[in-house]
Design an enzyme around this catalytic site. Structure first.
Site, PDB file in Angstrom:
ATOM      1  N   ASP A  58      95.212  36.411  -8.379  1.00  0.00           N
ATOM      2  CA  ASP A  58      95.454  35.630  -7.166  1.00  0.00           C
ATOM      3  C   ASP A  58      96.518  36.296  -6.301  1.00  0.00           C
ATOM      4  OD1 ASP A  58      93.644  33.719  -7.804  1.00  0.00           O
ATOM      5  OD2 ASP A  58      95.095  32.232  -8.494  1.00  0.00           O
TER       6      ASP A  58
ATOM      7  N   MET B 270     101.787  22.749  -2.137  1.00  0.00           N
ATOM      8  CA  MET B 270     100.940  22.930  -0.950  1.00  0.00           C
ATOM      9  C   MET B 270     101.198  21.835   0.092  1.00  0.00           C
ATOM     10  SD  MET B 270      97.410  23.961  -2.912  1.00  0.00           S
ATOM     11  CE  MET B 270      97.655  22.817  -4.253  1.00  0.00           C
TER      12      MET B 270
ATOM     13  N   LYS C  64      93.230  33.871  -2.234  1.00  0.00           N
ATOM     14  CA  LYS C  64      92.805  33.133  -1.040  1.00  0.00           C
ATOM     15  C   LYS C  64      93.982  33.132  -0.077  1.00  0.00           C
ATOM     16  CE  LYS C  64      89.845  29.969  -3.667  1.00  0.00           C
ATOM     17  NZ  LYS C  64      90.298  30.138  -5.060  1.00  0.00           N
TER      18      LYS C  64
END
Ligand code: SAM
Length: 252
Positions: A35, A169, A57
């Site tokens: 990641d 997040m 991502k």
């Protein structure tokens, strides 16, 4: 010919927070699929012969989850020892469950190695214990980002738990989060700490009151700690990533 996939939690950044099992499996990897948040210090522990594939991502450059699942199955079917390195713990907002299910369905041999989650490690690196006797008897880990169509979180109920709230997040939605928690009964002066890139050499900590969160500059990736414990600042340690050279090699 059948390979094997190890879904490994890479921890929050500092390579010394990897588990011994993670280091051992990394050492024998043919391919490392990683990641964006997995740092150079961790990747430096893979053999020089291992192929590194970045499937992180990023805003504007998403890698569809189905593609990552298919890649893992494809590599394992080539007989490779695959290490899938995910930031923090693979099962804490890491979509590790989806990858495990895909491997299960494809009848690929796999194992899951837990990692140190940023939800606990980033606050700890800023000197904040997420629970503390007589101060906070509960900790709730929530995501501040819901994908389109998902059931919204009941922030007002969370405000009534009276424990520590750790938001991952949550930077972009911090204004809404603060408003909802205050509407749910949390005091406007509830302490807040936002820990960006916790445990890395670029760690940055911002502290404010809940009613100041919307107007406080916070950048991703950060863990936002809300509750009385966020006012604490106990002893911390120095990240060992400082020992990793720009090319990713370990300097000690
Ligand atoms: C997709 S989630 C993955 C969480 C990961 N599985 C874990 O257990 O830490 C990514 C979010 O984790 C948080 N995060 C991950 N690493 C961090 C770090 N070193 N410092 C602060 N926050 C971090 C941020 O909120 C970031 O947006």
């Amino acid at each position: 010919m059948s390979g094997h996939v190890a879904l490994i939690g890479a921890g929050p950044g500092d390579p010394e927070l990897l588990t011994l099992r993670a280091v051992r499996l990394l050492d024998t990897a043919d391919v490392v699929v990683h990641d964006a948040l997995v740092g150079a210090g961790v990747l430096a522990l893979a053999p020089v012969t291992a192929e590194l594939i970045d499937v992180g991502k990023r805003p504007g450059r998403p890698t569809p989850q189905e593609l990552i699942n298919a890649l893992l199955v494809h590599l394992a079917r080539q007989g490779k020892r695959v290490v899938r390195l995910k930031g923090g713990d693979p099962f804490v907002f890491g979509r590790g469950g989806e990858e495990a299910l895909a491997l299960d369905l494809a009848d690929v041999s796999y194992e899951v190695i837990p990692g140190v989650t940023s939800a606990f490690a980033a606050p700890a690196a800023a000197g904040i214990p997420v629970t503390h006797r007589n101060v906070s008897g509960a900790v709730t880990i929530v995501t501040g980002h819901r994908h389109a169509g998902a059931q919204p979180l009941d922030w007002k109920s969370l405000a009534k738990v009276r424990g520590t709230i750790v938001v991952l997040m949550g930077v972009a939605n911090r204004s809404m989060i603060a408003d909802e928690l205050i509407a749910g009964g949390l005091a406007t002066d509830t302490p807040v700490a936002a820990v960006r890139l916790g445990t890395t050499e670029r760690q940055d900590v911002v502290r404010c009151r809940l009613d100041q969160l919307a107007g406080t500059r916070v950048e991703s990736p950060a863990v936002i700690v809300i509750g009385t414990v966020a006012a604490l600042e106990l002893a911390t340690w120095s990240p060992t990533v400082a020992l990793v050279a720009a090319d990713g090699s370990m300097t000690s």
